[in-house]
Design an enzyme around this catalytic site. Structure first.
Site, PDB file in Angstrom:
ATOM      1  N   ARG A  33       5.044  42.252  53.785  1.00 57.23           N
ATOM      2  CA  ARG A  33       5.744  43.420  54.318  1.00 57.23           C
ATOM      3  C   ARG A  33       6.406  44.244  53.194  1.00 57.23           C
ATOM      4  O   ARG A  33       6.184  45.441  53.087  1.00 57.23           O
ATOM      5  CB  ARG A  33       6.823  42.983  55.314  1.00 57.23           C
ATOM      6  N   ASP A  85      -5.180  34.419  47.942  1.00 59.36           N
ATOM      7  CA  ASP A  85      -6.474  34.372  48.606  1.00 59.36           C
ATOM      8  C   ASP A  85      -7.587  34.844  47.681  1.00 59.36           C
ATOM      9  O   ASP A  85      -7.370  35.609  46.741  1.00 59.36           O
ATOM     10  CB  ASP A  85      -6.465  35.266  49.857  1.00 59.36           C
ATOM     11  N   THR A 101      12.393  39.586  45.070  1.00 61.12           N
ATOM     12  CA  THR A 101      12.882  40.360  46.220  1.00 61.12           C
ATOM     13  C   THR A 101      13.455  39.412  47.282  1.00 61.12           C
ATOM     14  O   THR A 101      13.062  39.429  48.446  1.00 61.12           O
ATOM     15  CB  THR A 101      11.756  41.226  46.824  1.00 61.12           C
ATOM     16  N   SER A 138      19.304  39.997  49.053  1.00 57.12           N
ATOM     17  CA  SER A 138      18.635  40.149  50.346  1.00 57.12           C
ATOM     18  C   SER A 138      18.866  41.540  50.914  1.00 57.12           C
ATOM     19  O   SER A 138      19.730  42.289  50.436  1.00 57.12           O
ATOM     20  CB  SER A 138      19.169  39.111  51.336  1.00 57.12           C
ATOM     21  N   CYS A 139      18.119  41.866  51.943  1.00 59.53           N
ATOM     22  CA  CYS A 139      18.293  43.168  52.598  1.00 59.53           C
ATOM     23  C   CYS A 139      19.699  43.288  53.183  1.00 59.53           C
ATOM     24  O   CYS A 139      20.333  44.350  53.107  1.00 59.53           O
ATOM     25  CB  CYS A 139      17.234  43.375  53.680  1.00 59.53           C
ATOM     26  N   ASN A 152       8.672  37.328  59.921  1.00 58.68           N
ATOM     27  CA  ASN A 152       7.399  36.628  59.944  1.00 58.68           C
ATOM     28  C   ASN A 152       7.552  35.114  59.907  1.00 58.68           C
ATOM     29  O   ASN A 152       6.611  34.386  60.211  1.00 58.68           O
ATOM     30  CB  ASN A 152       6.549  37.092  58.750  1.00 58.68           C
ATOM     31  N   THR A 206      22.595  32.797  57.845  1.00 58.45           N
ATOM     32  CA  THR A 206      22.367  33.763  56.772  1.00 58.45           C
ATOM     33  C   THR A 206      23.339  33.460  55.648  1.00 58.45           C
ATOM     34  O   THR A 206      24.488  33.088  55.907  1.00 58.45           O
ATOM     35  CB  THR A 206      22.546  35.219  57.245  1.00 58.45           C
ATOM     36  N   ARG A 242      18.754  36.683  65.322  1.00 55.08           N
ATOM     37  CA  ARG A 242      17.474  37.398  65.318  1.00 55.08           C
ATOM     38  C   ARG A 242      17.218  37.896  66.741  1.00 55.08           C
ATOM     39  O   ARG A 242      17.346  37.144  67.706  1.00 55.08           O
ATOM     40  CB  ARG A 242      16.346  36.469  64.877  1.00 55.08           C
ATOM     41  N   ASN A 262      15.777  46.986  57.380  1.00 55.11           N
ATOM     42  CA  ASN A 262      15.675  45.804  56.528  1.00 55.11           C
ATOM     43  C   ASN A 262      14.376  45.742  55.736  1.00 55.11           C
ATOM     44  O   ASN A 262      14.222  44.910  54.846  1.00 55.11           O
ATOM     45  CB  ASN A 262      15.840  44.526  57.362  1.00 55.11           C
TER      46      ASN A 262
END
Length: 482
Positions: free
Chosen positions: A139, A167, A261, A291-292, A323, A350, A373, A458
């Site tokens: 993302r 991959d 990130t 973090s965001c 995710n 968190t 969430r 976010n």
């Protein structure tokens, strides 16, 4: 009895405004793509923006600043800028126009005023572009790819050269990655051209080759084979979180710096515009963009800590599902996250409260935090419940945060909203790290307890913070007028 203008006059007026906005767009494009000069409007991006969006930005800014100016004033400022010889820069044309209006500078004197305001613009050292590698293409990785290509400009900034995945790069995988870059269920279509080069295992983005590299281990890669030198590797995978693991990237030929990130252990955690100047980027090679949530709350906490003082507080984040949760009920190593993400509100932990102390040491041990969430795919809300050191009012708190959104070091990070109808979907696509919901601010009767509601995208807002930090640690920083 007042008389409204006729319909024909209203149409004519709007058409003139549209034409002025189109002319502004042409100047914005010319300055950016040919001269690496980026014009923004009260921190909002103008590159590839529609004329109607520009007119709306001006109306919103007039309401926020309580100062009268219009598209024609803004266009005239841009026309003056286009005629000047300037080094690469980032200039807030909204603020520049407003400053001219405040000082009652007429059109004849505007060139002299702007030249004086930007007198330091050609004092900076020559910019040297830096190669960037995205390690991971999830993302955040894909949003960073979009932004890096969108901001390629005259090629004097950060240059996306490669994307690394675990991959195999068979034709099917390459086509899938191209599609995921071009289309996004939340952020919409990528406003650029994406082609695939199967034989060379690459994506051609806006005519620029971006190599796709398949590697199981970071140290297995030789970036110099692809012509990549002195690169910043932005690790989006979340697989490596501490200095020892992240230092594996530095064993790759062609790597100079690493940016994680996510929160990191044993490395500098930086929220850009809050503590970046506390870190000597020459002494470190590995950094974390935190973090965001930490990026959303730290600018707000910094303003209040500096102006009023914070005794203690609790941060509750109402966060979109991510995710790492399950689509349907299934086993999960963490409590509650195994339940269907789109059907449940899920209490989870968190570390944002503790992480803030790495950015703002004066708040160490003063904040607790938790997260819920919720069933939205993007767009989150932090609720800051703070006990402060001196009495205050709703008006004072909102005035402080409004001022921070318009003046000073945090104008890119803080957006101030007076909108009584603001909801989570409205903040998707905001480049600000934090959006203050001013109508929702609460102060207790004794003036010692403050509750703030701070929205944040976010994904998109955080990606912009990563970009800002990337420019800082690589030294690819243009002169900025805010």
């Amino acid at each position: 009895m007042s008389h409204k203008p006729s319909f024909d006059l209203e149409i004519k007026s709007y058409r003139e405004q549209q034409n002025a906005a189109v002319s502004l767009i042409q100047i914005v494009s010319n300055l950016w793509y040919n001269h690496a000069i980026e014009l923004v409007f009260f921190r909002n991006q103008l590159i590839d923006v529609k004329s109607s969006s520009i007119l709306n930005l001006i109306k919103e800014s007039v309401l926020l600043t309580d100062e009268p100016f219009n598209i024609f004033d803004t266009l005239h400022t841009a026309q003056v800028l286009e005629k000047l010889t300037l080094s690469p820069a980032r200039i807030d044309i909204g603020k520049l126009t407003l400053q001219g209006k405040k000082q009652t500078i007429d059109n004849n004197d505007l060139p002299s005023f702007i030249t004086n305001e930007l007198k330091d613009i050609n004092q900076q050292a020559e910019l040297k572009p830096r190669d960037v590698v995205l390690y991971g293409f999830g993302r955040i990785g894909r949003l960073l790819a979009r932004e890096l290509m969108h901001k390629a400009g005259a090629g004097q900034q950060l240059r996306l050269r490669a994307i690394v995945t675990r991959d195999a790069n068979d034709s099917k995988s390459i086509l899938k990655r191209a599609t995921l870059l071009k289309t996004d269920s939340i952020h919409g279509a990528f406003e650029g051209d994406v082609q695939v080069d199967i034989p060379n295992q690459a994506l051609i983005i806006n005519g620029i080759t971006v190599h796709l590299i398949s590697a199981k281990q970071p140290e297995d890669i030789d970036y110099t084979y692809y012509g990549i030198q002195h690169a910043l590797v932005v690790d989006n995978t979340g697989a490596f979180r501490d200095e020892q693991e992240l230092s594996r990237h530095l064993k790759s030929k062609g790597t100079a710096q690493v940016l994680l990130t996510a929160p990191g252990k044993g490395i500098p955690n930086i929220v850009y515009a809050v503590n970046e100047n506390d870190i000597d980027v020459q002494k470190h090679a590995i950094f974390s963009a935190a973090s965001c949530t930490t990026n959303a709350i730290s600018p707000i906490l910094a303003v209040l800590e500096n102006k009023i003082g914070i005794e203690k507080g609790h941060i509750e984040t109402i966060h979109s599902y991510t995710n790492d949760q399950n689509l349907v009920d299934n086993m999960h190593k963490k409590s509650r996250r195994g339940r269907a993400a789109a059907l449940n509100m899920v209490i989870t932990e968190t570390g944002a409260g503790a992480a803030v102390s790495k950015v703002l040491p004066s708040l160490k041990g003063k904040l607790t935090s938790n997260a819920i969430r919720v069933p939205v795919p993007n767009g989150s809300l932090a609720i800051l419940n703070l006990e402060i050191k001196s009495k205050t009012t709703v008006e004072e708190i909102n005035a402080l945060l409004k001022e921070a959104s318009l003046q000073g070091d945090l104008v890119e990070q803080i957006k101030f909203s007076k909108d009584n109808e603001l909801v989570s979907s409205d903040i998707i696509g905001s480049a600000a790290a934090a959006i203050v919901d001013a109508p929702a601010t609460i102060v207790s009767a004794d003036g010692r307890n403050v509750i703030l509601y701070v929205w944040y995208d976010n994904e998109y807002g955080y990606s912009h913070q990563v970009m800002r930090l990337s420019r800082h640690i690589t030294g690819v920083r243009r002169y900025t007028y805010y």
